[in-house]
Design an enzyme around this catalytic site. Structure first.
Site, PDB file in Angstrom:
ATOM      1  N   LYS A 194       1.020  61.861  71.327  1.00 42.33           N
ATOM      2  CA  LYS A 194       1.934  62.555  70.223  1.00 42.33           C
ATOM      3  C   LYS A 194       2.902  63.403  70.814  1.00 42.33           C
ATOM      4  O   LYS A 194       4.310  63.340  70.594  1.00 42.33           O
ATOM      5  CB  LYS A 194       1.097  63.442  69.280  1.00 42.33           C
ATOM      6  CG  LYS A 194       1.793  63.932  68.166  1.00 42.33           C
ATOM      7  CD  LYS A 194       0.850  64.433  67.144  1.00 42.33           C
ATOM      8  CE  LYS A 194       1.570  65.089  65.896  1.00 42.33           C
ATOM      9  NZ  LYS A 194       0.733  65.445  64.857  1.00 42.33           N
ATOM     10  N   GLU A 200      -3.570  63.642  80.916  1.00 41.64           N
ATOM     11  CA  GLU A 200      -4.332  62.360  81.367  1.00 41.64           C
ATOM     12  C   GLU A 200      -3.731  61.280  81.291  1.00 41.64           C
ATOM     13  O   GLU A 200      -3.525  60.283  81.851  1.00 41.64           O
ATOM     14  CB  GLU A 200      -5.658  62.709  80.409  1.00 41.64           C
ATOM     15  CG  GLU A 200      -6.749  63.597  80.446  1.00 41.64           C
ATOM     16  CD  GLU A 200      -6.484  64.606  79.599  1.00 41.64           C
ATOM     17  OE1 GLU A 200      -7.162  65.551  79.405  1.00 41.64           O
ATOM     18  OE2 GLU A 200      -5.307  64.913  78.928  1.00 41.64           O
ATOM     19  N   GLY A 253      -3.732  63.399  65.350  1.00 43.24           N
ATOM     20  CA  GLY A 253      -4.131  62.312  66.493  1.00 43.24           C
ATOM     21  C   GLY A 253      -5.407  61.429  65.986  1.00 43.24           C
ATOM     22  O   GLY A 253      -5.199  60.344  66.131  1.00 43.24           O
ATOM     23  N   ARG A 254      -6.339  62.139  65.352  1.00 47.82           N
ATOM     24  CA  ARG A 254      -7.577  61.221  64.905  1.00 47.82           C
ATOM     25  C   ARG A 254      -7.382  60.622  63.513  1.00 47.82           C
ATOM     26  O   ARG A 254      -8.202  60.047  63.345  1.00 47.82           O
ATOM     27  CB  ARG A 254      -8.714  62.264  64.852  1.00 47.82           C
ATOM     28  CG  ARG A 254      -8.625  63.457  64.033  1.00 47.82           C
ATOM     29  CD  ARG A 254      -9.649  64.499  64.271  1.00 47.82           C
ATOM     30  NE  ARG A 254      -9.546  65.788  63.605  1.00 47.82           N
ATOM     31  CZ  ARG A 254      -8.831  66.678  63.935  1.00 47.82           C
ATOM     32  NH1 ARG A 254      -7.887  66.542  64.976  1.00 47.82           N
ATOM     33  NH2 ARG A 254      -8.740  67.740  63.219  1.00 47.82           N
ATOM     34  N   GLU A 339     -14.504  67.119  65.775  1.00 42.94           N
ATOM     35  CA  GLU A 339     -13.028  67.489  65.904  1.00 42.94           C
ATOM     36  C   GLU A 339     -12.404  68.310  64.618  1.00 42.94           C
ATOM     37  O   GLU A 339     -11.676  69.296  64.701  1.00 42.94           O
ATOM     38  CB  GLU A 339     -12.091  66.815  66.541  1.00 42.94           C
ATOM     39  CG  GLU A 339     -11.016  67.480  67.163  1.00 42.94           C
ATOM     40  CD  GLU A 339     -10.365  66.423  67.909  1.00 42.94           C
ATOM     41  OE1 GLU A 339     -10.424  66.529  69.344  1.00 42.94           O
ATOM     42  OE2 GLU A 339      -9.159  66.039  67.864  1.00 42.94           O
ATOM     43  N   HIS A 369     -35.448  50.990  69.888  1.00 46.73           N
ATOM     44  CA  HIS A 369     -36.168  50.814  71.177  1.00 46.73           C
ATOM     45  C   HIS A 369     -35.775  52.122  72.116  1.00 46.73           C
ATOM     46  O   HIS A 369     -36.319  52.089  72.994  1.00 46.73           O
ATOM     47  CB  HIS A 369     -36.215  49.619  71.936  1.00 46.73           C
ATOM     48  CG  HIS A 369     -36.674  48.399  71.017  1.00 46.73           C
ATOM     49  ND1 HIS A 369     -37.987  48.129  70.983  1.00 46.73           N
ATOM     50  CD2 HIS A 369     -36.021  47.492  70.175  1.00 46.73           C
ATOM     51  CE1 HIS A 369     -38.221  46.898  70.251  1.00 46.73           C
ATOM     52  NE2 HIS A 369     -37.133  46.647  69.611  1.00 46.73           N
ATOM     53  N   LYS A 479      -8.455  72.897  78.740  1.00 45.66           N
ATOM     54  CA  LYS A 479      -7.344  72.069  79.357  1.00 45.66           C
ATOM     55  C   LYS A 479      -6.162  73.385  80.091  1.00 45.66           C
ATOM     56  O   LYS A 479      -5.758  73.326  81.152  1.00 45.66           O
ATOM     57  CB  LYS A 479      -6.236  71.621  78.343  1.00 45.66           C
ATOM     58  CG  LYS A 479      -7.093  70.261  78.023  1.00 45.66           C
ATOM     59  CD  LYS A 479      -6.228  69.649  76.774  1.00 45.66           C
ATOM     60  CE  LYS A 479      -6.646  68.266  76.155  1.00 45.66           C
ATOM     61  NZ  LYS A 479      -5.605  67.622  75.361  1.00 45.66           N
TER      62      LYS A 479
END
Length: 506
Positions: A194, A200, A253-254, A339, A369, A479
């Site tokens: 964005k 990263e 963002g999400r 978030e 399982h 961060k």
């Protein structure tokens, strides 16, 4: 009625078991199961939402409707769809629905123009304008990666127009895996950020450019498509403005896979399927915008979520997709829900009670399982969502899908009913809640509808909790400290100092 008065009324609820609720109301399934039609005609498509195995009752639903009214849910919903500020801490609107054609008229028009630009880029790639393109490496993180990764994994099982690899982790092992799977001569790079400053993502992008250059690509930057709300930053980084696909600052963002962040989805599927994904989401948008009270499916789901997390003390919520195509859905929902609503103060900055539960999950039948022992006989209250498809995603013997669905439905029945035994080791208490989302099929339209349903469910919970679901300041502190470590000259706690020394970092 105030918000506090509404919550106080809910706190006085009776506590019947699920079996008692079914016995007392023969119409319970009809009241709490609703099919949402996505497409009519000769090939109808829809999703069935069954919340009857939760502890919601007519009385509870009425009291939650009163809570929604006390929180001005209708007003907040209207603000979101008309492009007003619903993210007060950052002074922003939240206009992801405009990308699906539902929202403020000017925002819908702007979104359509940006998506048309993306469509032309996708068609240019498929048409050979950039030469032969067999692979796309998409680098991003968080919302810039989770949505594309989920959609590509879910919807390309029968093949893809372009082989897409989504890389988010700064761990070089992830990027190297993509390199090994791709031919640099036929690979393009999508950089999704964005702000176009995410460390990263930009570090991975720089390494990807070096990989292209080291392997004989004459103009590596010419292979880059930038996906960003800060196009000027992409230009500064070296991307030609004709290869920048912007999206609006009001798209978080999400909530961004509908924007140019969805570029790798469209490249993999073809733009027609990406449009079908938008159309499926728009069907849910219209339902959420135009339906009030308990009939509103995302709002009803939020009622159940808040009942368990706020009133019953459930600290987690589990999601089990009985469909391999949706294996990444729990990962996606973790970010969307935790978030958004993982906050401890309300919009006024005052402490609040329990907010978002921890979202987790897996894929059936594998999870049966692994974790279902705790769900059936453990001491934790864990509301569960089961998600399945009537249409199989494979061409094998029908027995595969038949057994899959039998197991899905059997788990919900067993969690509710349990089984009494005089042997305490073989006793199943039952009365454990679950909901089931049953899709006709997992295609692009259904996928879009599923994601939009969960977006609105998350928003509805946030409104009734009195928190802002659109900021995420909690991701910043770590961060900031990482940057201080990189810069050097600052001391930290003894444990951190010892770890830095042992690893030779900083």
């Amino acid at each position: 009625m105030t918000r506090d008065e509404a919550w106080n009324a809910l706190a006085l609820h009776p506590d019947p078991t699920l079996e008692e609720l079914f016995a007392a109301d023969p119409d319970r399934v009809d009241k709490l199961s609703t099919r949402l039609e996505l497409r009519g005609g000769e090939a109808p498509l829809g999703i069935r939402f069954d919340w009857s195995k939760t502890h919601l009752t007519d009385t509870l639903l009425s009291e939650f409707e009163a809570l929604a009214e006390a929180c001005d849910f209708a007003g907040m919903r209207a603000k979101m769809f008309t492009g007003e500020v619903v993210n007060p801490t950052e002074g922003r609107a939240a206009e992801h629905t405009a990308l699906r054609g539902v929202g403020k008229e000017s925002s819908v028009e702007e979104a359509a123009a940006l998506l048309e630009r993306m469509k032309l880029m996708v068609e240019a790639i498929h048409g050979g304008v950039f030469g032969e393109v067999k692979h796309l490496i998409h680098v991003g993180i968080g919302g810039s990666a989770l949505g594309p990764a989920l959609a590509v994994d879910a919807l390309t099982r029968d093949g893809a127009e372009v082989d897409v690899h989504v890389v988010s982790n700064i761990d070089g092992v992830a990027l190297e895996a993509a390199f090994k799977a791709c031919d640099p001569a036929t690979t393009m790079l999508a950089v999704a950020s964005k702000t176009f400053t995410t460390i990263e993502t930009m570090t991975n992008a720089t390494s990807a450019l070096k990989w292209l250059a080291d392997n004989g690509v004459d103009d590596p930057t010419g292979r880059v498509i930038a996906l960003t709300a800060a196009p000027e930053k992409a230009v500064e980084w070296g991307v030609d403005e004709t290869r920048i696909l912007p999206f609006a600052e009001s798209v978080g963002g999400r909530y961004s896979l509908w924007s140019s962040i969805g570029f790798p989805i469209a490249v993999a599927l073809g733009y027609a399927d990406f449009q079908a994904m938008l159309d499926g989401a728009a069907k849910v948008d219209e339902h959420f915008r135009d339906t009030d009270g308990r009939a509103n499916l995302p709002l009803r789901a939020a009622f159940a979520d808040l009942f368990y997390s706020r009133l019953e003390g459930a600290q987690t919520r589990a999601v089990f997709a009985y469909d391999e195509r949706l294996r990444l859905l729990p990962d996606y929902l973790q970010q969307l829900e935790m978030e958004s609503n993982g906050k401890s103060v309300n919009v006024d900055g005052l402490p609040t009670g329990p907010t978002a539960p921890i979202t987790w999950g897996g894929v059936g039948t594998d999870a049966q399982h692994a974790v279902f022992q705790l769900l059936h006989q453990g001491t934790h209250l864990v509301p569960i969502d089961f998600i399945a498809s009537i249409e199989p995603g494979d061409m094998l013997d029908a027995a595969h899908h038949h057994i899959l669905l039998m197991n899905c439905f059997a788990q919900g029945a067993a969690l509710m009913s349990g089984k009494h035994s005089d042997d305490p080791h073989r006793n199943y208490p039952g009365n454990r809640p679950s909901a089931t989302i049953l899709c006709d099929d997992i295609d692009a339209m259904t996928f879009g509808a599923l994601i939009a349903f969960h977006e609105h469910r998350t928003f509805a919970s946030g409104v009734m909790l009195g928190i802002n679901p659109f900021d995420q300041f909690g991701v910043e502190l770590g961060k900031e400290i990482a940057k201080k470590i990189e810069k050097g000259g600052e001391r930290f706690d003894a444990s951190t100092e010892a770890l830095l020394k042992a690893a030779g970092v900083g």
